[in-house]
Design a protein around this motif. Structure first.
Motif, mmCIF file in Angstrom:
data_model
loop_
_atom_site.group_PDB
_atom_site.id
_atom_site.type_symbol
_atom_site.label_atom_id
_atom_site.label_comp_id
_atom_site.label_asym_id
_atom_site.label_seq_id
_atom_site.Cartn_x
_atom_site.Cartn_y
_atom_site.Cartn_z
ATOM 1 N N ASP A 183 0.992 -1.409 0.039
ATOM 2 C CA ASP A 183 -0.117 -0.042 -0.077
ATOM 3 C C ASP A 183 0.908 1.326 -0.182
ATOM 4 N N CYS A 184 2.091 0.975 0.858
ATOM 5 C CA CYS A 184 2.902 2.324 0.911
ATOM 6 C C CYS A 184 3.549 2.625 -0.620
ATOM 7 N N ALA A 185 3.826 1.333 -1.458
ATOM 8 C CA ALA A 185 4.143 1.445 -2.718
ATOM 9 C C ALA A 185 3.234 2.215 -3.701
ATOM 10 N N LEU A 186 1.872 1.785 -3.642
ATOM 11 C CA LEU A 186 0.972 2.351 -4.378
ATOM 12 C C LEU A 186 0.620 3.854 -4.055
ATOM 13 N N ALA A 187 0.549 3.960 -3.020
ATOM 14 C CA ALA A 187 0.396 5.717 -2.539
ATOM 15 C C ALA A 187 1.568 6.471 -2.884
ATOM 16 N N THR A 188 2.677 5.926 -2.960
ATOM 17 C CA THR A 188 3.838 6.823 -3.577
ATOM 18 C C THR A 188 4.111 6.808 -4.798
ATOM 19 N N THR A 189 3.480 5.822 -5.517
ATOM 20 C CA THR A 189 3.926 5.900 -6.970
ATOM 21 C C THR A 189 2.530 5.752 -7.949
ATOM 22 N N ARG A 190 1.403 5.409 -7.487
ATOM 23 C CA ARG A 190 0.180 5.285 -8.222
ATOM 24 C C ARG A 190 -1.097 5.874 -7.362
ATOM 25 N N PRO A 191 -0.981 6.983 -6.542
ATOM 26 C CA PRO A 191 -2.045 7.448 -5.728
ATOM 27 C C PRO A 191 -3.266 7.736 -6.402
ATOM 28 N N HIS A 192 -3.325 8.268 -7.606
ATOM 29 C CA HIS A 192 -4.457 8.577 -8.472
ATOM 30 C C HIS A 192 -5.137 7.338 -8.873
ATOM 31 N N LEU A 193 -4.479 6.120 -8.943
ATOM 32 C CA LEU A 193 -5.298 4.875 -9.438
ATOM 33 C C LEU A 193 -5.964 4.392 -8.081
ATOM 34 N N VAL A 194 -5.386 4.382 -7.050
ATOM 35 C CA VAL A 194 -6.033 4.183 -5.888
ATOM 36 C C VAL A 194 -7.348 5.181 -5.501
ATOM 37 N N LEU A 195 -7.158 6.562 -5.753
ATOM 38 C CA LEU A 195 -8.064 7.495 -5.468
ATOM 39 C C LEU A 195 -9.235 7.187 -6.715
ATOM 40 N N ASP A 196 -8.773 6.912 -7.935
ATOM 41 C CA ASP A 196 -9.880 6.672 -8.652
ATOM 42 C C ASP A 196 -10.901 5.512 -8.596
ATOM 43 N N GLY A 197 -10.308 4.482 -7.989
ATOM 44 C CA GLY A 197 -11.296 3.303 -7.625
ATOM 45 C C GLY A 197 -12.067 3.668 -6.601
ATOM 46 N N ALA A 198 -11.612 4.462 -5.513
ATOM 47 C CA ALA A 198 -12.530 4.992 -4.586
ATOM 48 C C ALA A 198 -13.617 6.063 -4.957
ATOM 49 N N VAL A 199 -13.215 6.762 -5.841
ATOM 50 C CA VAL A 199 -14.147 7.914 -6.335
ATOM 51 C C VAL A 199 -15.190 7.416 -7.072
ATOM 52 N N VAL A 200 -14.732 6.473 -8.129
ATOM 53 C CA VAL A 200 -15.753 5.917 -9.067
ATOM 54 C C VAL A 200 -16.861 4.913 -8.209
ATOM 55 N N THR A 201 -16.230 4.412 -7.292
ATOM 56 C CA THR A 201 -17.105 3.584 -6.403
ATOM 57 C C THR A 201 -18.176 4.385 -5.573
ATOM 58 N N ALA A 202 -17.622 5.526 -5.011
ATOM 59 C CA ALA A 202 -18.254 6.340 -4.119
ATOM 60 C C ALA A 202 -19.501 7.052 -5.103
ATOM 61 N N ARG A 203 -19.062 7.469 -6.332
ATOM 62 C CA ARG A 203 -20.090 7.938 -7.135
ATOM 63 C C ARG A 203 -21.237 7.026 -7.243
#
Length: 397
Positions: free
Chosen positions: A96-116
């Motif tokens: 999760d540290c690796a994703l947060a520091t290299t792919r933060p927008h991929l993580v946030l996209d998944g959460a945002v599209v689901t929230a919507r």
């Protein structure tokens, strides 16, 4: 508190991978992310549920629970809440540290599209106190976005159990960041009694990539039974995060320097395997669960020291990390740690370990005692000769 036998890594090596980690090493800002993936689509809830079910997307936090089921449950309630849980309490884990520091927008996209799709208005992001680079990267990514959601960032304590779902909900509610007994799943009743969809960074990144690239490209990796990829933390000698497709032979994943040595699969709540038993299999949630050696959170540790001595150190650490709110944690785990330490030191019998393991199992307010017992029992099962040697006052390693 007792120090972890594996230090927390806030800057792991992140190796390029076929999907989530494709092109890693370049820029991590929003412009680079959109150049790679395009704009984030809006999906109806039924369409998202269908894709998740067909691709068998499962949580990557350890339980491998079907994400579609959790989402469907949260959607049945009123005013759901979405949570990105980056509080990677497992010291040996760094994905999760690796994703947060290299792919933060991929993580946030998944959460945002689901929230919507859910109609949720709140997005909570939980970052770990012990990995400041995670918080810095996520906050910078949030500053670049305008997702029209109420976003709240929380900082979890540097504690093994701080990332447990109910501990996260306690933190979000302004209470101590420790697990509590709960009788209903958080997807039914979580933050302030509302349905709460809580998952870790890799789960959200998998959802994000699925909606950005489509089902066909997502299923291009893995097997028909287990489509996609998974992240793994290889914790020795230097922590590294790798991405592999399901169905990949373990021999193609593990470092050559690990050959012939025991491997702890699943992290500190995981199971020990001998090299020959692990290396003949493949990366598979289903097959490993059926064999009684679950992949768990995708952490693999290959210590340089004897597995019996290492287990004793891990159990000491886990006992010190408990919430201390119920008998199995407050009394059981310290007693178990003492018994395992005695076995490793050649001064105590394994019978006492078995007796305490039976008393602790299934009686805790959270899964911490059960996970600790799983580790200890796997040591006894995988290394009977080594354990017997310690009982005779010598180490076979």
């Amino acid at each position: 508190m007792t120090a972890s036998p594996v230090p927390v890594s806030g800057a792991p090596r992140v190796l390029p991978g076929p999907a989530l980690l494709s092109g890693v090493g370049g820029r991590a800002d929003l412009a680079a992310h959109r150049a790679q993936y395009g704009s984030l689509p809006r999906l109806r809830l039924d369409d998202l549920l269908g894709s998740l079910a067909r691709l068998r997307v499962r949580g990557r936090g350890g339980a491998a629970f079907p994400f579609e089921t959790k989402l469907r449950t949260a959607a049945a309630g009123r005013r759901p809440v979405v949570v990105v849980n980056l509080s990677e309490g497992e010291p040996a884990s760094a994905k999760d540290c690796a994703l947060a520091t290299t792919r933060p927008h991929l993580v946030l996209d998944g959460a945002v599209v689901t929230a919507r799709a859910l109609g949720a208005r709140e997005l909570h992001v939980v970052v770990p106190a012990e990995r400041p680079r995670v918080a810095a990267s996520v906050l910078a990514a949030l500053d670049e976005r305008d997702d029209r959601l109420t976003i709240v960032v929380h900082t979890a304590e540097a504690r093994f159990v701080a990332g447990q779902a109910r501990a996260v909900l306690e933190l979000m509610g302004g209470r101590p960041n420790l697990p509590v007994t709960a009788w209903t799943p958080e997807a039914v009743s979580g933050h302030r009694g509302r349905p709460t969809l809580l998952s870790n960074a890799e789960t959200w990144a998998q959802v994000g990539r699925l909606v950005l690239v489509g089902e066909e490209r997502y299923a291009a990796h893995g097997t028909p039974e287990e489509p996609g990829t998974t992240l793994l933390t290889l914790s020795a000698p230097t922590p590294a995060v790798v991405e592999v497709a399901f169905g990949t032979p373990w021999r193609d994943v593990l470092p050559d320097t690990w050959a012939g040595r025991p491997v702890l699969v699943g992290g500190f709540h995981g199971t020990w395997l001998r090299w020959e038993d692990l290396a003949t299999g493949t990366v598979s949630v289903d097959a490993m669960r059926a064999a009684g050696t679950p992949l768990g959170a995708g952490v693999l540790v290959c210590p340089a020291e004897c597995p019996v001595a290492f287990t004793a150190r891990v159990v000491d650490y886990l006992a010190s990390q408990s919430a201390g709110r119920c008998g199995p944690c407050f009394n059981g785990l310290p007693a178990l740690a003492t018994a395992v330490r005695a076995v490793a030191g050649g001064t105590g019998p394994t019978d006492r370990v078995e007796e305490l393991a039976a008393l602790v199992t299934g009686r805790g307010a959270c899964a911490h005692p059960d996970g600790t017992v799983r580790l200890v029992r796997s040591m006894l099962t995988a290394f009977p000769a080594e354990t017997a040697a310690h009982g005779s006052g010598r180490c076979a390693s």
